[in-house]
Design an enzyme around this catalytic site. Sequence first.
Site, short mmCIF file in Angstrom:
data_model
loop_
_atom_site.label_atom_id
_atom_site.label_comp_id
_atom_site.label_asym_id
_atom_site.label_seq_id
_atom_site.Cartn_x
_atom_site.Cartn_y
_atom_site.Cartn_z
CE LYS A 9 -51.03 -24.51 2.99
NZ LYS A 9 -51.22 -24.21 1.55
CG ASP A 65 -52.17 -27.42 1.20
OD1 ASP A 65 -51.18 -27.00 0.59
OD2 ASP A 65 -53.14 -26.70 1.47
NE ARG A 91 -52.13 -16.55 0.50
CZ ARG A 91 -52.06 -16.27 -0.80
NH1 ARG A 91 -52.19 -15.01 -1.21
NH2 ARG A 91 -51.87 -17.22 -1.69
CE LYS A 97 -57.15 -26.70 -2.58
NZ LYS A 97 -56.39 -25.80 -3.46
CD GLU A 110 -55.41 -23.25 2.63
OE1 GLU A 110 -54.43 -23.99 2.55
OE2 GLU A 110 -55.99 -22.81 1.62
CG ASP A 150 -58.08 -22.99 -2.43
OD1 ASP A 150 -57.64 -23.71 -1.51
OD2 ASP A 150 -57.87 -23.23 -3.64
CG ASP A 196 -56.69 -26.34 0.92
OD1 ASP A 196 -57.77 -25.89 1.35
OD2 ASP A 196 -55.95 -25.73 0.13
#
Length: 498
Positions: A269, A292, A355, A281, A353, A351, A274
């Site tokens: 990933k 991230d 996956r 967030k 995202e 959020d 993010d």
Amino acid sequence: MEYTVKSGNPEKQRSACVVVGVFENRRLSQSAQQLDQACDGQLTQLVRRGDMDGRKGQSLMLHRVPGLVCDRVLLVGLGRERGCDERAYIKAVETMAGALQDSGAGDATCYLTEIGIRAWDVFWRIRAAARTLETFFYRFDRLKTAPSEQPRINLRRVTFSVPSRRELSGGEQAASEGAAIGNGMNVARELGNLPGNYCTPRHLGEQALELANGHPRMEAELLDEAAMDELGMGALLAVSRGSREEARLIVMRYRGADDDSAPYTLVGKGVTFDTGGISLKPAAAMDEMKFDMCGAASVFGTLSAVADLELPVNVVGIVAAVENMPDGRAYKPGDVVTTMSGQTVEVLNTDAEGRLALCDALTYAERFRPAAVVDMATLTGAAIVALGHHTHGLMGNNGGLVNELLAAGRAATDRAWELPLWDEYQEQLKSTVADMANIGGPPAGTITAGCFLSRYTKKYRWAHLDIAGTAWKSGEHKGATGRPVPLLTQWLLDRTAR
């Protein structure tokens, strides 16, 4: 750092510094006893009068000890002899490194490798020491106008002791492996520590090309958004839609075996920043969302270690590199996206995202006909709730693969813990308008995220590492850790030993 291995008595070493251990209750290790005999009991006198009692983290540097040919002797506290485990050993190596960086010594001969640790031999101890030294001296200060106020490190070479000449070859291999793993961790840390305005998807692509250019067995390919659109990667592209930074699908191939040998595939990933997208967030600690992309960084670090070691195995690294930002074009809660596999997903939270980016990358991995696929991602805060900051969460669709990774984690002191991936949890992903939702609600959030990914991995052996709690540290020592590069490299080393 240069690492060598030799066999010989400590009192005969013409070294800038000889490093030996002292256990609690002022008991000298075997090599320390040999030095003590050569200098007429001066080490015994020092510990008896209280200069050192052998506790963990203690060190004492001695200069020009009469009767010895070395310039310095460094005594390192080991703690209780019976309680000397992997953590105590690594702590001792870190203590040694801290003392040596202040000493001015250009080289050192380390006899800590003689310390008995249950279940681990001298080769493990050498590899762990080399890896620890590589990561100990790492500093991230490239963006400062003046370097951090750190002591000047004169140390250039460390020699590890082995019991006899028969162990020299194996010891040298262990040192090489430890150095490569430590350097791979530092590669991952450097990428992870870069802020989001430096480390963009485009930058990760450039780093892939640079890594490939530095190793003759590696090549890299970058897919832009137009290419991903042709492939039908609607989930990954939905995440990218709110950002002015174009997404990249980065594919790195290391060819260490025959072309017909199925590759082991690592998928990372790479959300370079993010914000949470429209599901924004909280502001507190949002700066840490530059981390991230640590799953992607681990792919880079592992491939770097594999290439440095020239392992006889084929490895494919796939990175889904993307920013998750909110603007007028950003995807929204309630949107339905179509993945490369053809399955549809109702987005209930933008959020979640990671996956969405990973599922298309996992489908893309099918074309390599992999021997196994392992993805790693800072995927869920729920992993921190469940396991804290010590252990990776691990799930998979193949028990043998999961056990391989658990064993590799134990051997690399980079442990994982298996979580259940049962069909009962799949029920939480039901959607009224699409094949699935992208979240399953608060209960078992780490597991339902794994369930989501499992729907895209039915054609190969697959495992998932949730590294949300282990990929970086917060607070005073904020920074990327380089994990799980040790686990992944050990897993690939084990595959070459079969």
